[in-house]
Design a protein around this motif. Sequence first.
Motif, PDB file in Angstrom:
ATOM      1  N   TRP A 113       0.799  -1.229   0.000  1.00  0.00           N
ATOM      2  CA  TRP A 113       0.000   0.000   0.000  1.00  0.00           C
ATOM      3  C   TRP A 113       0.829   1.276   0.000  1.00  0.00           C
ATOM      4  CZ3 TRP A 113      -5.211  -0.683  -0.651  1.00  0.00           C
ATOM      5  CH2 TRP A 113      -5.646  -2.009  -0.532  1.00  0.00           C
ATOM      6  N   THR A 114       2.123   1.124   0.272  1.00  0.00           N
ATOM      7  CA  THR A 114       3.014   2.295   0.274  1.00  0.00           C
ATOM      8  C   THR A 114       4.399   1.853  -0.191  1.00  0.00           C
ATOM      9  OG1 THR A 114       3.759   1.834   2.531  1.00  0.00           O
ATOM     10  CG2 THR A 114       1.858   3.328   2.300  1.00  0.00           C
ATOM     11  N   PRO A 115       5.255   2.815  -0.619  1.00  0.00           N
ATOM     12  CA  PRO A 115       6.639   2.445  -0.973  1.00  0.00           C
ATOM     13  C   PRO A 115       7.360   1.784   0.202  1.00  0.00           C
ATOM     14  CG  PRO A 115       6.139   4.669  -1.740  1.00  0.00           C
ATOM     15  CD  PRO A 115       4.973   4.234  -0.909  1.00  0.00           C
ATOM     16  N   ARG A 116       7.069   2.280   1.401  1.00  0.00           N
ATOM     17  CA  ARG A 116       7.698   1.710   2.598  1.00  0.00           C
ATOM     18  C   ARG A 116       7.244   0.258   2.806  1.00  0.00           C
ATOM     19  NH1 ARG A 116       7.445   4.800   8.377  1.00  0.00           N
ATOM     20  NH2 ARG A 116       8.832   3.416   9.544  1.00  0.00           N
ATOM     21  N   GLY A 117       5.937   0.024   2.562  1.00  0.00           N
ATOM     22  CA  GLY A 117       5.388  -1.330   2.684  1.00  0.00           C
ATOM     23  C   GLY A 117       6.049  -2.295   1.710  1.00  0.00           C
TER      24      GLY A 117
END
Length: 483
Positions: A231-235
């Motif tokens: 859901w996110t670049p970090r994820g």
Amino acid sequence: MNTKDSHSISWDRVKTEFQRIWGYKDFRPPQGEIIRSLLSRQDALVVMPTGGGKSICFQLPALLQTGLTLVVSPLIALMENQVQELREKHLPAALLHSQLPSQQRRQTLRLLEQNRLRLLYLSPETLLSSSVWSLIAHPRILVNGLILDEAHCLVQWGDTFRPAYRRLGMIRSTLLQLKPTQKKFAIAAFTATANPAAQQTIQTVLNLNNPQSFVVNPYRPNLNLNVKTVWTPRGRRSQLLKFIQTRKKQTGLVYVRTRKDSEKLADSLKQQGYQTSAYHAGLSGEERREIEQAWLKGSLKFVVCTSAFGMGINKANVRWVLHFQAPFLLSEYLQEVGRAGRDGKPAMALTLVSEPTGWLYPEDKQRREYLQENWRQQYQQANQLIKKLPKQGEIKEISDQFRNGAITLSLLHSSGQLTWQDPFHYVIHSSSVSFPDHNTKAIKQMTQYLKTNQCRWQFLLEAFGFNQAANSMRCGHCDNCLK
């Protein structure tokens, strides 16, 4: 390794040489049938899964016969790997490419002139360069066969990225006209991935003459296919770390789509204490070779790579492949996941995709749209350029005079509005080219695969034309079957 005409080669001799050179007792089906086909100068279209032993199928017939077999290959890394393996066995093989030191190039051209090579690896562009072509076209050079390795590249790249692929179909008829003593030679196309439409394109572009078809089901019961939404670049990064942390002692590959992505991700992983390297086509031959060797020997457990890595590199015990970004095409996907589990033991393929709406994390959606827009622009530029091109002409003059001239000719050929008279001269039959929807369809198909709830292997078998096998398929070991 000299021999008389191919028809006088006994099957015992074929098997003896196979065992002597490669050390195997017998062929794996359909290797034997493909070798028989090429020895009898029959055209062939071969679709065999990654790791199925395709290169032996054309290398052995080439080594058993007098004359030269041309192997057209898309990547320098791939040519270097195959030729190095052959040379280590003291076999008469060589390669030609743009980055070759001039001394090595001169030596190869000398061997070619003296008819001392059995296998010559080169790209479509090198084969059709004036210096190499004039030598190969000389009547005293006996051409025994033309092999297109990784033939899916003709379909994926031939229209816009590597237009020289579209001219390969005129090589045989032109060479036979220039060599009056030669009657015929075989053309064979080899790939791990080609759906029925791609097979038809390969057959048409290469002018294959009633080819024998060898199409092997790509299903691998030991290869577990998985797709995970992030859901996110970090994820995305944390899923990658979670995955590789639990597989520290296993050999794997992390695939990204661009050179920049491979370097950025490899640097980030190194900072976190992981031993890895970025691998892409922009590295020198020496750098690529060093990374490949470290990975093959196991001192590098995984490499962060683009699609340039893996073609022709043979390592049986790859336990996992992680797509940090999904490929655009199913054929690329199947090629890349197929690097895992060649030894038949369980292997895992995981693809990370950003959430499907593109609202929260639009990266994958933007990348797809950018690619489609790029294609569209190339067709628009081609349509503008067509009006300026002479109806008949020679490709070098067009390329020198017009930027993207070669690509425009390739697009015209692809849409059936241009004929090649030989590999260098063309005739245009129409003054516009419409944007085909097959590129968009192919991207949509990949998106459908990533979103599907059906058995992933069943989806792949249907997509590649194995409808009968797909009917009863429920693999039981992909993420969808396990839900």
